[in-house]
Design a protein around this motif. Structure first.
Motif, PDB file in Angstrom:
ATOM      1  N   LEU B  81       0.819  -1.126   0.149  1.00 39.15           N
ATOM      2  CA  LEU B  81      -0.094   0.012  -0.108  1.00 39.15           C
ATOM      3  C   LEU B  81       0.823   1.452   0.119  1.00 39.15           C
ATOM      4  O   LEU B  81       2.034   1.206   0.618  1.00 39.15           O
ATOM      5  CB  LEU B  81      -0.901   0.141   1.337  1.00 39.15           C
ATOM      6  N   PRO B  82       0.442   2.520  -0.549  1.00 33.90           N
ATOM      7  CA  PRO B  82       1.129   3.599  -0.608  1.00 33.90           C
ATOM      8  C   PRO B  82       0.953   4.281   0.802  1.00 33.90           C
ATOM      9  O   PRO B  82       0.240   3.801   1.510  1.00 33.90           O
ATOM     10  CB  PRO B  82       0.455   4.475  -1.682  1.00 33.90           C
ATOM     11  N   MET B 278      11.739   2.111  -0.371  1.00 32.28           N
ATOM     12  CA  MET B 278      11.302   1.391  -1.250  1.00 32.28           C
ATOM     13  C   MET B 278      10.141   0.967  -1.046  1.00 32.28           C
ATOM     14  O   MET B 278       9.176   0.546  -1.978  1.00 32.28           O
ATOM     15  CB  MET B 278      12.522   0.077  -1.406  1.00 32.28           C
ATOM     16  N   LYS B 279       9.697   0.180  -0.109  1.00 31.26           N
ATOM     17  CA  LYS B 279       8.484  -0.689   0.222  1.00 31.26           C
ATOM     18  C   LYS B 279       7.189   0.269  -0.038  1.00 31.26           C
ATOM     19  O   LYS B 279       6.185  -0.195  -0.484  1.00 31.26           O
ATOM     20  CB  LYS B 279       8.370  -1.064   1.705  1.00 31.26           C
ATOM     21  N   LEU B 280       7.209   1.538   0.479  1.00 31.04           N
ATOM     22  CA  LEU B 280       6.168   2.313   0.335  1.00 31.04           C
ATOM     23  C   LEU B 280       6.067   3.160  -0.834  1.00 31.04           C
ATOM     24  O   LEU B 280       5.405   4.255  -0.970  1.00 31.04           O
ATOM     25  CB  LEU B 280       6.125   3.344   1.697  1.00 31.04           C
ATOM     26  N   ALA B 281       7.342   3.036  -1.672  1.00 29.75           N
ATOM     27  CA  ALA B 281       7.402   4.012  -2.782  1.00 29.75           C
ATOM     28  C   ALA B 281       7.415   5.276  -2.562  1.00 29.75           C
ATOM     29  O   ALA B 281       6.835   5.992  -3.245  1.00 29.75           O
ATOM     30  CB  ALA B 281       6.244   3.355  -3.778  1.00 29.75           C
ATOM     31  N   GLY B 283      10.164   7.287  -2.835  1.00 33.78           N
ATOM     32  CA  GLY B 283      11.309   7.924  -3.218  1.00 33.78           C
ATOM     33  C   GLY B 283      12.457   8.225  -2.246  1.00 33.78           C
ATOM     34  O   GLY B 283      12.129   7.854  -1.001  1.00 33.78           O
TER      35      GLY B 283
END
Lengths: 443, 443
Positions: B81-82, B278-281, B283
């Protein structure tokens, strides 16, 4: 050599079937090289060995879809360098001193790492491949093997010509009870001339052999291919017939939408090696369009000169993390998808389609993870725990083709202590040889 | 409780001193909480315990510079999930059912993971922190601890007001023979109003306490801060006095050059948690300008709701890989730099400046890695092997403040089996509680 009848009792099973079924307190019965019971053992099943699966997770074993296993000898030898300098200043120079025995011991070291990390099969592309085949046979692993072919003539002792490659195929195709498969391995479109690519492709079809090739690793390679052939590397390989039969394309990072369509149309498998891409700062591609087009994407460690290890579990986690990061989408490569890439897709790419799922009648290629580790509690999501928290070192048992080859820290097929000692000694020698070569070269 | 005189014999020592000295076949003598001999033991040194260091590597222990250790309970609970949905739909909802006992057992589970992975100290920012302090005291770890403060009033049972935070400081500052330090923890500039930030900063100076805060995690936060205060989050915190004393800023991903200069000027430490990014995207930022400006950059696991583990060795490797990838520069975060971030810089950030280097007179906070593993051969480059191939599971001994707390798979200070069982049971309860809460909320 196949295994004795084997029963794993009371284990949690991540089948990785289409529905993602997870069985609790299940039995896994194995006879010969096949799973003959799942859930309950078949009536009258009499195992020679019983494994207590309490608090363990059985999953299909990993298939390492692209590696150069003897490069364990170059672990730590070429650090913090970009691709060109990494290759020209370090890797190629060290490999110029490589011997056939080095390849044996380097691959044996890699086999120890792979087995300990839950890998049951590997796809290897290197030199002196008879020695890698010996290792695979002894280790009890499945393997898809090829000599690296440059197609430029050159050093006969290292590179294999096509006749030499076919002789290797004759010696090893189907060896070790079918655990060893052979392929043809033109290095890449940037090293192999078009005539050679056409010749090797025709030979592959004639002999019913897959191909294994490096593809589109950098924008420069794409530019060079467009300049030389008027085609992207992917379109160029297609035009040379490389994709007319089964093919594993390693990396395939720089693709146009037309390239993706070509790969899908020809059933090409792509081996994705995320740790190398990060370590060598190569950039990465979005796997989404490949997967959406139906391309069979698998995962690999690549060589330990870039990775720096042969740990497929680390590759699984890194693949998920890097896709989320690169696409700025936390939902990328979600759920059990990274596991499927590392198991069924890898097996399919390498021609071991009987693997990659735990079901009656499928190959008994499976591993057990010990769930009784602090980093694997709690159990909200077994799949997420396996993808993102479990480590290769949590693997306690590895079974390949029904045979137990790893149990509670002991590799049952290889002399690990001897391998580690040999690898250390020989890698030092290779490097000192290499230094001699550089000194002579510099005059 | 301090350790007995302890001697590690014939060990390879990665001192992480300024010159990067590596000692071979060295002895490490430890008396009280200090290294009293390195190379040779002091004359007349009589150890109570001798550890055979053959084929082991002694290195300074890791300091986890930013985490929420009780969030082990949310491992696997909020996947793919974001950030916004991750927090609002999953994390915050589950935490609404959190109890003080949950925090104790969740932190204890995290302590098991950290110890097994070679971590000697952690910087924690959460709720019910007396219970985390109990765990740190029992585990034998060093810790820098704070209640998370929202500064918005709200649920008194969860959030701590400033008086409650200061009472926590009174109870725990310098406890466990000085292994426990306390700080103040306003959550972030986007949750805490400016008046609260000013008040907590003034209190921190008055009581000589560092601060621990989240900073600049996303471009949206920067935009919102500019809209609300006419300042970037970093400049806003500086204006509120947050940086007038020692401060650890977690993440600090979105920084202008002026922000970097502000952080350097005020001696702010930055805790970098690459696996979460990385996991939560989310940046990531280039650490190069921060390091060039002299900012003390340290590494952290963040909470296991995003990571999903507490493995500092994985963070060290991922930090190096992600910097190389993000900056498209394979020379980024090279050599032993990622190790220095995870040891000396973390120790310095948390006020344990006596740690982070193995030298006579420095704190005996060190761990042993077993080098006799296939993935750690050959030995071309011990540092690269440690950064890129060694795993947390290669750690065999952990010594904190001179006391041996982990030996060959056994945590000597905690009842690991009991902790795993409690954590599993309690995490399930927390989630079922949470489901009840959601049902009530939805009517």
């Amino acid at each position: 050599m196949q295994g004795m009848p084997l029963l794993i009792k009371n284990v949690t099973v991540l089948t990785l079937d289409a529905a993602g079924t997870i069985l609790e307190n299940a039995n896994v019965a194995i006879a010969g090289r096949t799973i003959c019971g799942l859930g309950e053992a078949p009536p009258g099943f009499e195992p020679d060995e019983v494994i207590d699966g309490y608090n363990h997770l059985a999953v299909p074993g990993f298939f390492n879809a692209h590696c150069h296993s003897p490069m364990t000898f170059e672990r730590g030898w070429a650090e913090d360098l970009p691709l060109e300098r990494w290759f020209n200043e370090r890797i190629w120079v060290a490999e110029s001193a490589l011997t056939s025995d080095d390849v044996y011991w380097g691959a044996a070291l890699a086999a120890c790492e792979m087995i300990r990390g839950g890998c049951v099969g590997f796809n290897d592309h290197y030199f002196y491949m008879d020695r890698v085949a010996e290792v695979a046979a002894e280790a009890g692993l499945k393997a898809s093997l090829t000599w690296c072919q440059f197609g430029l003539g050159g050093d006969k002792e290292v590179g294999a010509d096509l006749a030499g490659s076919l002789a290797f195929v004759d010696r090893w195709q189907g060896a070790a009870d079918g655990r060893i498969r052979t392929v043809l391995g033109p290095h890449s479109p940037y090293v192999c001339p078009p005539a050679f690519l056409r010749e090797v492709s025709a030979l592959a079809r004639e002999h019913n052999l897959p191909l294994h090739i490096h593809l589109a690793e950098s924008p420069e390679q794409v530019q060079n291919s467009l300049a030389a052939h008027g085609l992207t590397p992917t379109a160029h390989l297609a035009a040379c017939g490389v994709f007319d039969g089964p093919c594993i394309a390693a990396h395939a990072l720089c693709l146009t939408p037309d390239d993706v369509a070509l790969l899908a149309e020809h059933g090409v498998s792509v081996a994705h090696c995320p740790i190398t891409y990060m370590k060598l700062a190569m950039g990465v591609n979005d796997l989404g369009p490949l997967l959406a087009a139906g391309v069979n994407v698998a995962l690999g460690t690549d060589g330990p000169g870039s990775n720096n290890d042969m740990d497929m579990k680390a590759v699984v986690r890194t693949a998920a993390l890097l896709q989320k990061y690169h696409t700025q989408n936390a939902e990328a490569l979600a759920g059990d998808l990274p596991l499927r890439l590392a198991t069924a897709n890898g097996a399919r790419a390498m021609g071991f389609g009987e693997s990659g799922e735990l079901a009656v009648g499928r190959a008994a290629d499976l591993v057990l993870f010990d769930l009784d580790r602090p980093h694997l509690y709690p159990r909200h999501n077994l799949v997420a725990n396996l993808v993102h928290a479990a480590r290769g070192s949590d693997v306690t048992h590895v079974i390949v083709d029904g045979r137990l080859i790893y149990r509670d820290g002991d590799i049952l097929t290889l002399d690990e202590a001897k391998i580690m000692a040999q690898a250390d000694r020989r890698a030092r020698r290779m490097v000192s040889q290499k230094l001699r070569i550089v000194r002579e070269y510099k005059g």
